[in-house]
Design a protein around this motif. Structure first.
Motif, short mmCIF file in Angstrom:
data_model
loop_
_atom_site.label_atom_id
_atom_site.label_comp_id
_atom_site.label_asym_id
_atom_site.label_seq_id
_atom_site.Cartn_x
_atom_site.Cartn_y
_atom_site.Cartn_z
N GLU A 638 0.61 -1.26 0.09
CA GLU A 638 0.07 -0.03 0.00
C GLU A 638 0.85 1.16 0.05
N ASP A 639 1.98 1.18 0.37
CA ASP A 639 2.84 2.36 0.17
C ASP A 639 3.55 2.64 -1.16
N PRO A 640 3.12 3.72 -1.43
CA PRO A 640 3.67 4.18 -2.80
C PRO A 640 5.06 4.23 -2.83
N ALA A 641 5.93 4.77 -1.77
CA ALA A 641 7.39 4.75 -1.74
C ALA A 641 7.99 3.33 -1.96
N ALA A 642 7.27 2.42 -1.27
CA ALA A 642 8.04 0.95 -1.06
C ALA A 642 7.60 0.35 -2.55
N LYS A 643 6.56 0.79 -3.26
CA LYS A 643 6.25 0.26 -4.56
C LYS A 643 7.07 0.66 -5.56
N SER A 644 7.64 2.03 -5.31
CA SER A 644 8.56 2.50 -6.36
C SER A 644 9.75 1.72 -6.47
N SER A 645 10.40 0.93 -5.44
CA SER A 645 11.38 0.37 -5.38
C SER A 645 11.43 -1.31 -5.75
N TYR A 646 10.07 -1.54 -6.23
CA TYR A 646 9.85 -2.87 -6.73
C TYR A 646 9.78 -3.03 -8.29
N SER A 647 10.24 -3.79 -9.10
CA SER A 647 10.07 -3.72 -10.42
C SER A 647 8.63 -4.71 -10.47
N LEU A 653 6.18 -10.94 -6.81
CA LEU A 653 6.61 -11.78 -5.69
C LEU A 653 6.10 -11.13 -4.21
N LEU A 654 6.03 -9.79 -4.05
CA LEU A 654 5.51 -9.47 -3.03
C LEU A 654 4.36 -9.67 -2.40
N LYS A 655 3.40 -9.79 -3.54
CA LYS A 655 1.91 -10.28 -3.08
C LYS A 655 1.90 -11.78 -2.50
N LYS A 656 3.00 -12.40 -3.15
CA LYS A 656 2.75 -13.95 -2.60
C LYS A 656 3.73 -14.15 -1.57
N GLU A 657 4.99 -13.65 -1.32
CA GLU A 657 5.87 -13.99 -0.38
C GLU A 657 6.09 -12.73 0.68
N GLY A 658 5.75 -11.62 0.46
CA GLY A 658 5.87 -10.53 1.39
C GLY A 658 7.21 -9.76 0.93
#
Length: 870
Positions: A638-647, A653-658
């Motif tokens: 939910e964090d836009p800043a965190a999302k920007s660091s993920y391809s 993968l984040l949705k599945k494994e955290g």
């Protein structure tokens, strides 16, 4: 020089005056040394070139040997296993490939004259594979004749090389060293080194020869015209610097105190190879005519000492080196314009006074080395080095003899001593006012990862015992200039040391470890006034840690927390929670001593111990409970800043494994690191010893590999690879390995190998610990890697000084200056072991359940000895 500095300097000189620093603690010397080659712990195998732990390096094992010589924060050069000089790093940064044309030579006269460089054969790797190799190694001395064989023995801070050649009728030995004296950080920080060449006539007739020491003017760089000045017994290589680059100003002196060294010869001025060609011709002829230096543009110079030795006679020639580079362009970190705390950077925490009054502790735009505040020029350095050489050598030998009188396993002594050389390298700096600052390690040409990084320097155990005032200056920086009013610490301090900004995460392991280390520094120093002054700042720190990472006061670190793996762990984990518990215990002990209310910390410690030993213990080892929902921190989903660091792929993968880069159900080598740090910091363990032992045995069982040929490591493999062995940072023996576990998980770091080994030893698992140490040192046996450069993220990586903790690991030996109590918990039966305290050093011999302390220098007041029952 100001009156204050003059007074400080007179006091400094007085303490090493007539009789030397060792006069109060005389030691019986046999010949030139109390400890000479042949007394090594590791014995040579007849007819073998194999390196034995703490023994000689020879043949293939000489290939990568490079032994640092210099001062703490003063620069260095390295003495290679063959006798060559390299890694010339005097400009306050590493220059790993800087190997100027600087060499000693011997020219034997007579009917069969012969001249050779006093070095063994050039290692094969230098012929092709380094910078400039394809150009024929132009400018090197590789093409000059050398001795046929060499062997190298380290006895820190000394290194001795035996050289042999059937054409040279002289038994030739070279010893290199620089001052290293526990509790004497000033003499140990001098920009000096020495080479001692000893010749013994093995022929049946008198031998006449000429010894020379020769060098290009390697400080004339960046298109500067250098000068070479005469000094008593030698010469000074100089460069004046430039108006816009004062950091290029440098002087390097090469001289001898031998009374027969009456001549110095300037090299021929010419193009390309001409100077060295002409210099070697004069060396080979045994010329001694004084021809200069006579002009500013002389390319190099030689000092000359004639020899005339009767059969069986011996002569030692001492070549002294000193340098002076007073300015730099170094500064790191953003400075806070308006400090928001009641903390004067100059006086914070009863800041340690290294001889400069407060008015002298001026704020500088760039780093200046400590020695530039003590010596005003190269002439002062050379004169001081010359006049105090004998006393400094005696005191350095006193340390060496005490340290190596230990009966502990040779692989342990080798590992500890090899990593003490880090203190001679550009990894460490010491600024104008004497305070300590450091990199994590060194890249080839620059420091690597600035700021005395708290989570890396947690592991290093040597400085707090050998130079406790320097270590305490790190605590002052952490809790003053690097901490704000809220208690947030930046884990990378500024250089020059100044009030830092606070725009990045605090490091949980670094900040919590610092709290434990305050307890350690207090126990080592017995400085109650310092503890009283720093305690309010430490309290701010622990309260910040609670509010930031344990806001629900569960007693565990569960909010996302930055750590030494350069990422954030989400949810409670054994590693950082063990740090938390150790910090809470330290606060309780210090607070009770100061009669402060510590009830909050006691409640948290009890809850945290219960949680970690149930929820975070899987019945065999401690794990991480990954959580990213239900925390104070926003979920990365939910964090836009965190999302920007993920391809996009990583987000799936984040949705599945955290969150990326966790260890979850893995067996982490650092999984109970806080328990080890607590023990190193003068406290009892913070967890059930049986569970800690089980975790460590699991680490050995699952993470230790004798062979890595089939190990997959897409990260940084050269720390250990192929048919080598090592201890992995993490493994997943029970499955559940994440697709992207924390980013260094497949690597091998020596600093972690040593802390695990030391912890195993403390818990009685000695053989497992020694197996790890042996495997580590087998990788650093001189064939592929330098035995005196255990690298991680750079050369001479600070974490490797965790090796010093193995002294306590094997013996349980610890001195508490507050209680004046000596603690012993031997895991190896009877022993003799080195002990260094804030007031003196010596050895402790434990035999028949009784302990005897032999104080070699200073004093160690022991009112009580506590020996653990087996």
């Amino acid at each position: 020089m100001t009156k204050t500095l003059q007074k400080s300097r007179r006091s400094f000189i007085k303490q090493i005056g007539a009789g030397g620093l060792a006069a109060a603690c005389p030691v019986s010397l046999s010949g030139r040394d109390a400890y000479m080659p042949g007394q090594e712990t590791g014995k040579m195998i007849p007819g073998s070139d194999a390196h034995t732990y703490n023994g000689f390096y020879q043949k293939d094992h000489l290939s990568r040997v490079a032994f640092p010589i210099g001062g703490i924060g003063a620069g260095m050069f390295c003495l290679e296993g063959t006798g060559a000089l390299s890694h010339m790093s005097i400009y306050h940064r590493p220059e790993v490939f800087n190997a100027p044309a600087i060499f000693a030579a011997i020219a034997v006269k007579g009917t069969n004259p012969v001249a050779k460089v006093i070095e063994g054969p050039v290692p094969e790797w230098k012929i092709f594979g380094q910078r400039g190799a394809a150009n024929g190694a132009s400018g090197s001395t590789y093409g000059l004749p050398r001795f046929r064989s060499a062997r190298f023995l380290a006895r820190f801070p000394f290194a001795t090389i035996d050289l042999a050649d059937k054409e040279i009728p002289l038994k030739t030995t070279l010893t290199g060293w620089s001052p290293f004296i526990p509790n004497d950080e000033d003499h140990s920080s001098m920009p000096v080194g020495a080479l001692e060449y000893t010749f013994k006539n093995t022929a049946t007739k008198t031998v006449e020869a000429v010894f020379s020491f020769n060098s290009r003017n390697f400080v004339a760089r960046n298109e500067q015209q250098g000068t070479i000045k005469k000094t008593a017994g030698g010469f000074i290589l100089s460069a004046a610097g430039k108006n816009q680059q004062p950091e290029l100003r440098a002087d390097f002196a090469i001289y001898t105190d031998d009374p027969s060294a009456t001549t110095e010869r300037g090299w021929f001025r010419g193009r390309g190879f001409d100077p060295l060609t002409m210099a070697w011709g004069a060396i080979a002829r045994g010329d001694t005519a004084d021809t200069g230096p006579a002009a500013d543009d002389i390319p190099g110079a030689s000092l000359l000492v004639p020899l005339k030795l009767a059969p069986g006679a011996t002569k030692t020639i001492r070549v002294l080196m000193a340098w002076y580079v007073p300015d730099t362009a170094m500064h790191f970190g953003a400075k806070q314009a308006e400090p928001d705390k009641d903390c004067d950077a100059g006086n914070c925490c009863n800041a340690i006074d290294f001889g400069l009054e407060q008015k002298e502790k001026k704020e500088l735009p760039n780093y200046k080395p400590w020695y530039s505040s003590f010596f005003k020029n190269i002439e002062e350095v050379t004169e001081y080095w010359r006049s105090h050489y004998t006393a400094l050598r005696k005191d350095s030998a006193l340390f060496r003899d005490s340290f190596y009188s230990s009966t502990l396993p040779p692989e342990v002594m080798e590992a500890v001593a090899a990593n003490l050389t880090i203190l001679k390298t550009p990894t460490v700096q010491r600024q104008y006012d004497g305070r300590f600052w450091a990199w994590e390690g060194c890249s080839d040409d620059n420091g690597c990862c600035h700021g005395s990084c708290t989570h890396v320097w947690n592991y290093a155990q040597a400085i707090p015992h050998l130079f406790p005032r320097l270590e305490r200056s790190l605590r002052n920086t952490e809790f003053c200039e690097s901490q704000d009013n809220k208690g947030h610490q930046t884990f990378r301090s500024n250089l020059p040391i100044s009030n830092a900004t606070h725009t990045f995460h605090a490091a949980a392991d670094g900040q919590l470890g610092g709290i434990m280390k305050v307890h350690r520094e207090w126990r080592i120093s017995n400085d109650g006034a310092w503890l009283r002054k720093i305690y309010p700042l430490v309290k701010k720190s622990i309260d910040y840690c609670i509010d930031t990472w344990d806001p629900k006061e569960k007693g565990v670190v569960e909010e996302p927390h930055h750590n030494t793996y350069d990422i954030e762990f989400w949810g409670p984990d054994g590693m950082c929670t063990s740090f938390y518990l150790g910090a809470l215990q330290a606060m309780i002990l210090m607070g009770k001593h100061l009669r402060e209310n510590v009830s909050r910390y006691e409640a948290l410690l009890q809850k945290g111990q219960q949680y970690m030993q149930t929820t975070l213990y899987d019945g065999e080892y401690f794990i991480q409970q990954i959580e990213w929902n239900g925390l104070k921190a926003r979920s990365p989903l939910e964090d836009p800043a965190a999302k920007s660091s993920y391809s996009s792929e990583a987000f799936e993968l984040l949705k599945k494994e955290g969150p990326k880069y966790q260890y979850g159900k893995g067996c982490l080598s650092d999984g109970v690191l806080g328990d080890w740090i607590a023990r190193m910091c003068g406290m009892e363990g913070i967890l059930d010893p049986e569970k800690v032992t089980s975790h460590l045995r699991s680490v050995h069982q699952y993470n230790f590999k004798k062979n890595l040929e089939d190990h997959v490591n897409p990260q940084r493999p050269t720390y250990a690879m192929g048919n080598e062995g090592g201890l992995l940072l993490c493994s997943w023996p029970k499955g559940a390995k994440l697709s992207l576990p924390f980013i260094y998980s497949n690597e091998v770091w020596t600093g972690i190998e040593y802390q695990v080994a030391a912890h195993l030893m403390l818990m009685g698992q000695v053989q497992q610990g020694l197996q790890i140490v042996k495997t580590c040192r087998d990788r650093y046996d001189g064939r592929i890697r330098n035995p005196f450069n255990e690298y991680e993220c750079g050369h001479w990586y600070a974490r490797a000084m965790s090796s010093y903790g193995m002294l306590q690991g094997l013996t349980g030996l610890r001195y508490d200056a507050v209680e004046k109590t000596l603690y012993i918990d031997s895991k190896v039966g009877d022993f003799t072991c080195f002990l260094s305290t804030a007031t003196g050093y010596g050895t402790v011999t434990y035999k028949n359940k009784k302990a005897a302390v032999k104080v070699v220098r200073g004093k160690i007041e022991v009112d009580k000895t506590v020996i653990a029952q087996a």
